[in-house]
Design a protein around this motif. Structure first.
Motif, PDB file in Angstrom:
ATOM      1  N   ASN A  93     -33.105  -0.430   8.755  1.00  0.00           N
ATOM      2  CA  ASN A  93     -32.709   0.947   8.454  1.00  0.00           C
ATOM      3  C   ASN A  93     -31.193   1.144   8.384  1.00  0.00           C
ATOM      4  O   ASN A  93     -30.717   2.262   8.231  1.00  0.00           O
ATOM      5  N   MET A  94     -30.435   0.047   8.461  1.00  0.00           N
ATOM      6  CA  MET A  94     -28.982   0.163   8.310  1.00  0.00           C
ATOM      7  C   MET A  94     -28.539  -0.050   6.863  1.00  0.00           C
ATOM      8  O   MET A  94     -27.337  -0.099   6.577  1.00  0.00           O
ATOM      9  N   GLY A  95     -29.496  -0.143   5.959  1.00  0.00           N
ATOM     10  CA  GLY A  95     -29.153  -0.264   4.545  1.00  0.00           C
ATOM     11  C   GLY A  95     -30.195  -0.964   3.702  1.00  0.00           C
ATOM     12  O   GLY A  95     -30.514  -0.540   2.592  1.00  0.00           O
ATOM     13  N   GLU A  96     -30.752  -2.034   4.203  1.00  0.00           N
ATOM     14  CA  GLU A  96     -31.705  -2.843   3.435  1.00  0.00           C
ATOM     15  C   GLU A  96     -32.893  -2.027   2.935  1.00  0.00           C
ATOM     16  O   GLU A  96     -33.267  -2.108   1.750  1.00  0.00           O
ATOM     17  N   ASP A  97     -33.501  -1.241   3.811  1.00  0.00           N
ATOM     18  CA  ASP A  97     -34.699  -0.487   3.449  1.00  0.00           C
ATOM     19  C   ASP A  97     -34.436   0.482   2.299  1.00  0.00           C
ATOM     20  O   ASP A  97     -35.221   0.584   1.348  1.00  0.00           O
ATOM     21  N   ILE A  98     -33.333   1.208   2.392  1.00  0.00           N
ATOM     22  CA  ILE A  98     -33.005   2.202   1.364  1.00  0.00           C
ATOM     23  C   ILE A  98     -32.719   1.532   0.022  1.00  0.00           C
ATOM     24  O   ILE A  98     -33.166   1.996  -1.026  1.00  0.00           O
ATOM     25  N   LEU A  99     -31.980   0.437   0.062  1.00  0.00           N
ATOM     26  CA  LEU A  99     -31.639  -0.260  -1.180  1.00  0.00           C
ATOM     27  C   LEU A  99     -32.884  -0.774  -1.890  1.00  0.00           C
ATOM     28  O   LEU A  99     -32.982  -0.731  -3.122  1.00  0.00           O
ATOM     29  N   LYS A 100     -33.853  -1.248  -1.130  1.00  0.00           N
ATOM     30  CA  LYS A 100     -35.105  -1.708  -1.726  1.00  0.00           C
ATOM     31  C   LYS A 100     -35.856  -0.543  -2.373  1.00  0.00           C
ATOM     32  O   LYS A 100     -36.369  -0.658  -3.487  1.00  0.00           O
TER      33      LYS A 100
END
Length: 377
Positions: free
Chosen positions: A71-78
């Motif tokens: 949830n520090m970036g990876e999830d949103i980018l996907k």
């Protein structure tokens, strides 16, 4: 656009903004974070970063995106469809800490990115500053309760637009911008003690980047006139919702009511009904009785924010319930002049409401004096 692949760092502080609607005035301290979670607080940072990323997505084919796991970036980018994503590491535990933010920023700086885009508040900006200093350009997506630092864009949309233009070569200059933060413990006692921690370099995107918050000039004679004008207009049997700030505090002092300075208070018949209310409490009161309500707010000096900074209790549904025509804005001519012609900013998180609030709004500036100033989303 230059065919060279650009490197974009993405960091999300997943707890930023958790305490805003709950009148907790921040979420940097662990005990406050636990309290916010127990009260059902919802972080603002993920959705705000998502808004910015949608505007950057047209450059997807020309980007290598550096980020941190989960949830520090990876999830949103996907979710947003970015495919050339390099995950540099993962948080130590389920609950992220400032050390995770610092570690993510250090790893990104080692990759020499063209820009690090981060979502959070002043505490997050401090963490990024401690990790990278002035090594690489950065830009903040505003998501925290308190944002005094001028490394942030005025809104998530402006953050995404400015980041895209910088990566695309349309913005070519950078500038030093201040990293500020306040003492949260004193903040909850209605004492604002801001400190300059240093500077980071930010794309020079003009009015899309916010100014440092300025202090109120309490000696301004117009304040007395503003208070007198509002006092004369107060009607009986109507709820008056009083927003935070030193300007509105002077009104409460005139009424002989102890206010919370940095919270939302409610008065009726010139007497206090509720103090330091949460968004939920405010919403329930407005729906409990069929009594009209008016909202008295001021602007943040130097920045011009009307909604979305320090008053997240005034959520989109609350503002709609009150009604735009029932919003009373007060500010001295000096505070308006400090904006240097920049428009007032609304950043409620609701695009349709921000559009409805845009245009020109009347501001009471003295005794029976008013001015119209542009509001922009």
């Amino acid at each position: 656009m230059d065919e060279k692949i650009k490197k974009l760092g993405i960091i999300v502080n997943p707890i930023a903004g958790l305490g805003g609607k709950l009148a907790l005035k921040g979420s940097d301290l662990e005990d406050i974070l636990e309290k916010a979670e127990a009260m059902g607080g919802v972080p603002e940072a993920p959705n705000r970063m998502r808004t910015a990323l949608k505007l950057i997505f047209p450059l997807n084919e020309k980007l290598e995106v550096l980020t941190y796991g989960g949830n520090m970036g990876e999830d949103i980018l996907k979710k947003e469809g970015f495919h050339n994503v390099k995950v540099l590491g993962f948080p130590e535990n389920n609950k992220t800490t400032s050390e995770d933010t610092k570690k993510a920023a250090r790893l990104m700086a080692d990759e020499k990115p063209d820009l690090i885009l981060f979502a959070g508040g002043d505490g997050t900006a401090r963490d990024i500053y401690e990790a990278v200093g002035e090594k690489v350009p950065v830009m903040g997506v505003p998501a925290g309760v308190k944002i005094h630092s001028s490394v942030y864009a005025t809104t998530p949309t402006n953050a995404g637009t400015a980041a895209r233009d910088y990566l695309d070569g349309k913005i070519t200059h950078i500038k030093e911008s201040a990293v500020m933060d306040i003492n949260e413990e004193l903040f909850r006692k209605s004492i604002v003690e801001a400190k300059l921690y240093g500077y980071m370099i930010v794309p020079d995107a003009g009015e899309r980047i916010q100014n440092i918050k300025s202090a109120i000039h309490s000696e301004d004679d117009d304040l007395i006139g503003i208070v007198d004008t509002v006092m004369e207009s107060i009607e009986d049997d109507i709820y008056y919702i009083i927003g935070p700030g030193s300007t509105t505090k002077i009104l409460m002092d005139e009424l002989g009511i102890e206010d919370t300075l940095l919270g939302i208070d409610i008065i009726k018949n010139k007497a206090l009904c509720m103090s330091d209310v949460t968004e939920k409490e405010l919403w329930e009161l407005l729906n409990k009785e069929d009594i009209p309500a008016k909202l008295i707010v001021t602007i943040i000096g130097g920045q011009g924010n009307l909604f979305g900074r320090g008053n997240q209790q005034l959520s989109p549904r609350v503002i709609r319930k009150i009604g735009i025509k029932n919003i009373i804005v007060i500010a001295t001519e000096h505070k308006i002049a400090e904006l240097g012609g920049r428009p007032l900013v609304v950043d409620t998180g609701d695009t349709e409401l921000d559009e409805a609030l845009s245009g020109y709004i009347e501001i009471i500036t003295g005794y029976n004096k008013s001015a119209y100033h542009k509001v922009h989303n």
